[in-house]
Design an enzyme around this catalytic site. Structure first.
Site, PDB file in Angstrom:
ATOM      1  N   HIS A   1       9.547  25.280 -24.614  1.00 60.09           N
ATOM      2  CA  HIS A   1      10.118  24.488 -23.521  1.00 60.09           C
ATOM      3  C   HIS A   1      11.502  23.919 -23.903  1.00 60.09           C
ATOM      4  O   HIS A   1      12.516  24.213 -23.283  1.00 60.09           O
ATOM      5  CB  HIS A   1       9.199  23.297 -23.188  1.00 60.09           C
ATOM      6  CG  HIS A   1       7.808  23.663 -22.796  1.00 60.09           C
ATOM      7  ND1 HIS A   1       7.494  24.385 -21.667  1.00 60.09           N
ATOM      8  CD2 HIS A   1       6.614  23.383 -23.382  1.00 60.09           C
ATOM      9  CE1 HIS A   1       6.172  24.524 -21.566  1.00 60.09           C
ATOM     10  NE2 HIS A   1       5.613  23.926 -22.601  1.00 60.09           N
TER      11      HIS A   1
HETATM   12  O1  RIB Z   1       6.379  19.741 -20.525  1.00 61.37           O
HETATM   13  C1  RIB Z   1       7.024  20.097 -21.722  1.00 61.37           C
HETATM   14  C2  RIB Z   1       7.802  18.938 -22.241  1.00 61.37           C
HETATM   15  O2  RIB Z   1       6.921  17.852 -22.532  1.00 61.37           O
HETATM   16  C3  RIB Z   1       8.493  19.259 -23.584  1.00 61.37           C
HETATM   17  O3  RIB Z   1       9.674  18.501 -23.683  1.00 61.37           O
HETATM   18  C4  RIB Z   1       7.489  18.793 -24.601  1.00 61.37           C
HETATM   19  O4  RIB Z   1       8.109  18.388 -25.827  1.00 61.37           O
HETATM   20  C5  RIB Z   1       6.911  17.591 -23.918  1.00 61.37           C
HETATM   21  O5  RIB Z   1       7.761  16.483 -24.179  1.00 61.37           O
END
Ligand code: RIB
Ligand code: CA
Length: 326
Positions: A252
């Protein structure tokens, strides 16, 4: 020198991989790391960022700043199952042969600055040059906008990992974690008029590394970073195996850094995006107006990444992490 950036983060396993990518990429010059309450409480996030800086030892060393502890009093959802109690996959479990901790607690800098003050200071020093990469809840940027919106206007761009548009959420059926943790902050940021690119689950869930790929990557990387990548990712992989039936980890936050490095890695569209801030089943959801109508009453407020060159990004990510420090 590369693009001057501030990285706002809640490390977090994928945050740590994103920071590795940022420091291994000549296109970015990390002026500051600011921490926020999210995957772990903001004080733990700050210790995790300090540990990463000790391992990476970048020169010059970026400023390390901490978000408001006030926010930490909110009833935060802990993503311990994904990131471990410490936020980095349970690093306390790993010992050296002599029984000493493989990852001793990082030494925090004598002075830890306030995140919003660092935003203001860097924007004053480098007007219209600073990019902000948001890898956690948008609390710190919202605080800065609340304190003095005029002093934030000099931001060249904001790249935000968050939200889910055409795919389910990952913390509730409709909401993505970073937005869900502070929807009021997201609402304030989305209506700030800043030049923003949103990198939602729609694209970040299409860039994941299989367990075997991660082990191979860790073997090729220089130490101690290779061992660090192996040690922090084990728990996240196990969680994804249990929850999604695949031994892999979603990149992500690394994709958000990738977009800051090269926006052509994704295809995006200018859309009007709102956040649900009232309590209930849709709390923290974002709604983007993707209807193909010309007379939409609400002008676009975000550039939203909707497609990604997955293989291109994954190859880029692995190549950069294997790069030797110069
Ligand atoms: O949904 C994914 C996000 O939420 C990413 O930034 C992960 O690190 C969590 O913070
Ligand atoms: Ca994060």
């Amino acid at each position: 020198m590369g693009k001057r950036v501030i990285i706002d983060t809640d490390p977090g396993v994928d945050d740590a991989l994103a920071l590795l990518l940022a420091f291994k990429s000549y296109e970015l010059h990390v002026e500051a790391i600011t921490t926020v309450n999210g995957n772990v409480a903001v004080d733990q996030a700050t210790r995790n960022a300090a540990l990463l800086l000790e391992l990476l030892d970048p020169s010059p060393r970026p400023i390390l700043a901490m978000g408001s502890v006030r926010a930490a009093r909110k009833r935060p959802i802990r993503t311990q199952s994904v990131h471990g109690p410490d936020g980095l996959g349970g690093l306390y479990r790993f010992k050296n042969r002599d029984g000493s901790p493989r990852y001793p607690d990082a030494t925090l800098p004598v002075q830890i600055f306030d995140a919003t003050e660092v935003f203001f200071d860097l924007l004053k020093r480098y007007p219209d040059e600073m990019s902000l990469i948001m890898l956690g809840p948008l609390t710190n940027l919202a605080e800065a906008l609340k304190k003095d919106p005029r002093r934030v206007k000099g931001l060249r761009e904001v790249v935000i990992m968050g939200g889910a548009i055409g795919v389910p959420g990952n913390i509730t059926p409709g909401a993505e974690f970073n937005i869900f943790m502070d929807p009021q902050a997201a609402h304030r940021v989305f209506h700030s008029g800043l030049p923003m690119t949103l990198v939602p689950l729609d694209v970040t869930e299409r860039v994941c590394l299989e367990s075997e790929e991660i082990k191979a990557l860790a073997r090729i990387m220089e130490e101690p970073l290779g061992g660090f990548v192996r040690d922090i990712t084990g728990r996240s992989i196990a969680y994804t195996r249990e929850a999604r039936g695949m031994s892999a980890i979603y990149l992500h936050d690394p994709l958000a850094v990738g977009v800051a490095i090269d926006p052509t890695m994704v295809k995006s569209a200018d859309l009007h995006v709102e956040v649900e801030t009232s309590r209930g089943i849709t709390y923290g959801m974002i709604i983007a107006d993707t209807r193909a109508i010309s007379n939409s009453l609400k002008p676009p407020n975000l550039d939203v990444a909707l497609e990604v060159e997955s293989e291109l990004f994954l190859t880029f990510f692995k190549e950069r992490l294997c790069q030797r420090s110069w």
